[in-house]
Design a protein around this motif. Structure first.
Motif, PDB file in Angstrom:
ATOM      1  N   SER A   1      40.846  38.414  35.710  1.00  0.00           N
ATOM      2  CA  SER A   1      41.007  38.106  37.128  1.00  0.00           C
ATOM      3  C   SER A   1      42.487  38.201  37.495  1.00  0.00           C
ATOM      4  CB  SER A   1      40.456  36.711  37.411  1.00  0.00           C
ATOM      5  OG  SER A   1      41.005  35.773  36.499  1.00  0.00           O
TER       6      SER A   1
ATOM      7  N   LYS B   1      50.496  37.805  34.338  1.00  0.00           N
ATOM      8  CA  LYS B   1      49.652  36.641  34.639  1.00  0.00           C
ATOM      9  C   LYS B   1      50.132  35.352  33.996  1.00  0.00           C
ATOM     10  CE  LYS B   1      45.264  36.472  34.115  1.00  0.00           C
ATOM     11  NZ  LYS B   1      44.256  36.061  35.071  1.00  0.00           N
TER      12      LYS B   1
ATOM     13  N   ASN C   1      44.948  36.717  38.966  1.00  0.00           N
ATOM     14  CA  ASN C   1      45.650  35.500  39.399  1.00  0.00           C
ATOM     15  C   ASN C   1      46.630  35.085  38.305  1.00  0.00           C
ATOM     16  OD1 ASN C   1      42.832  34.989  38.154  1.00  0.00           O
ATOM     17  ND2 ASN C   1      44.024  33.170  37.580  1.00  0.00           N
TER      18      ASN C   1
ATOM     19  N   SER D   1      40.707  32.067  40.738  1.00  0.00           N
ATOM     20  CA  SER D   1      40.651  33.531  40.766  1.00  0.00           C
ATOM     21  C   SER D   1      40.729  34.022  42.208  1.00  0.00           C
ATOM     22  CB  SER D   1      39.346  34.010  40.136  1.00  0.00           C
ATOM     23  OG  SER D   1      39.302  33.659  38.776  1.00  0.00           O
TER      24      SER D   1
ATOM     25  N   ARG E   1      49.563  34.756  30.924  1.00  0.00           N
ATOM     26  CA  ARG E   1      48.298  34.417  30.259  1.00  0.00           C
ATOM     27  C   ARG E   1      48.541  34.192  28.773  1.00  0.00           C
ATOM     28  NH1 ARG E   1      42.679  36.074  31.460  1.00  0.00           N
ATOM     29  NH2 ARG E   1      41.491  36.601  29.602  1.00  0.00           N
TER      30      ARG E   1
ATOM     31  N   HIS F   1      41.823  25.772  34.095  1.00  0.00           N
ATOM     32  CA  HIS F   1      41.255  26.907  34.795  1.00  0.00           C
ATOM     33  C   HIS F   1      40.941  26.604  36.238  1.00  0.00           C
ATOM     34  CE1 HIS F   1      40.431  30.646  32.953  1.00  0.00           C
ATOM     35  NE2 HIS F   1      39.838  30.153  31.884  1.00  0.00           N
TER      36      HIS F   1
END
Ligand code: TXA
Ligand code: MG
Length: 362
Positions: free
Chosen positions: A149, A59, A151, A157, A61, A240
């Motif tokens: 999520s 991701k 994405n 998302s 992330r 986001h």
């Protein structure tokens, strides 16, 4: 990436057979994207630190952003908590009332939870999703499933399987497609403090619903409405839900929304440059039919006006992605009063997607 589609959600035994290969992949350290009632999740075995770290890589992330652990039954809940932990009466009531469903509770983390799931946090977010495929997958895997999520970080998302594939096709092992997510925005994240309950992220379970269930006051974390406030939940500090296009939101009196949108399109104030702007519009059906600005159908979403906030929640992320695909530069959104119900969650996401370009008009 292996992909499978599931259309009959009624037969749980059959579901478990259908998801068996994906569940085996989870047990073996694989990454499986799966449907939930809120948005699609990207799952890994919550007890396997190596597997969980693969989620962050896939991701892109930030590694300090903790993950929610998804469970299918009571035994899996216990496996997430410290040995012998007794649920408080309010924790028990919230679980009885809202599980399975879109409520994430922050609870003390047991020793089996992989460290990467809750970087720097004492608590772990746990929820029991209300989607037959998610439940069958997690039960069949036999382990709690950590899942953000599905994405790329920062993007809207995914609420349909194709959105997952667009972001993560080359980075994951399985994608299970069961059609569009029913709710469309992520779960409510709730922290029980000694004197109150605090909503860190508004979602499908609303403040009113929680307040009816427990005795203590239910408050929102400051950053839910104020973009400049310090977030209590690590994830909320990052950009986001944002498409490539700029998002602009107006809410309030209908005629005022129409004139603000018209003024923007005509380039007034800080409005658009007509020569370079490719606008798109999301609004209720009756508003769209009266709005005299002509937009091609691919850049216009006229949502049923009855229960518009619910329809907006359901459609929002997919529309943001679609409008990106057709090259929109500016997405104009007819917003809703954030004070109540699902509107709080939708406006919270819109505020982040719009980087603050949200205006109330009278
Ligand atoms: O509906 C949902 O919750 C979806 C589906 C897949 O279940 N999941 C989801 O996960 O939205 P994610 O990772 O995109 O968002 C999780 C949010 C983040 O804002 C994160 O910071 C917060 O929950 N969170 C998770 N664990 C936390 C913890 N221990 N303390 C504080 N916040 C936490
Ligand atoms: Mg997310």
């Amino acid at each position: 990436m292996n992909r499978c589609a599931i259309d009959d959600l009624r037969d749980v035994a059959q579901l478990r057979r259908r998801v068996a290969a994906a569940a085996a992949s989870l047990r073996a350290g694989g990454l499986v994207a799966f449907p939930t009632e809120t948005v699609y999740g990207l799952g890994a075995n919550a007890f396997d630190d190596t597997a969980v770290r693969r989620i962050f890589a896939a991701k892109q992330r930030p590694v300090d952003n903790p993950l929610i652990v998804h469970i299918a039954n009571r035994d899996q809940l216990e496996a997430c908590l410290p040995v012998g932990y007794h649920l408080s009466p309010d924790e028990r009531k919230l679980m009885q009332t809202f599980w399975p469903g879109p409520l994430t509770l922050l609870l003390p983390a047991g020793p089996q939870i992989a460290p990467a799931v809750r970087p720097g946090q004492e608590l772990v977010g746990v929820r029991m999703p209300n989607h037959p495929v998610a439940r069958a997958l997690i039960a069949e895997a036999g382990v709690p499933v950590a899942a953000p999520s599905a994405n790329i970080s920062g993007r809207p998302s995914p609420t349909v399987a194709d959105a997952v594939a667009a972001d993560l096709e080359d980075a994951i092992d399985w994608l299970i497609d069961a059609g569009p997510s029913a709710i469309g925005v992520e779960s409510t994240v709730l922290l029980l403090e000694p004197d109150c309950a605090r909503i860190l992220r508004p979602g499908g379970i609303t403040q009113e619903m929680i307040a009816k269930t427990i005795q203590r006051p239910v408050l929102f974390a400051a950053d839910v409405f104020d973009l400049d406030a310090a977030p209590l939940s690590p994830g909320m500090k990052y950009r986001h839900y944002a498409p490539n296009a700029r998002v602009h939101v107006w809410w309030g009196e209908e005629a005022a929304i129409a004139s603000a949108m018209r003024a923007f399109l005509e380039g007034e104030g800080d409005g658009a440059d007509a020569a370079t702007t490719i606008p798109a519009l999301i609004a209720p059906q009756d508003f769209v039919s009266r709005f005299e600005w002509h937009l091609p159908p691919v850049r216009m979403a006229a949502l049923p006006a009855d229960d518009y906030a619910t329809n907006l929640a359901h459609a929002l992320y997919d529309l943001l992605r679609r409008f990106d695909q057709v090259g929109a530069t500016d997405i104009l959104v007819y917003g809703v009063d954030p004070a109540h119900g699902i509107s709080t969650a939708v406006m919270n996401r819109l505020q982040k997607a719009a980087s603050g370009r949200v205006r109330r008009v009278e």
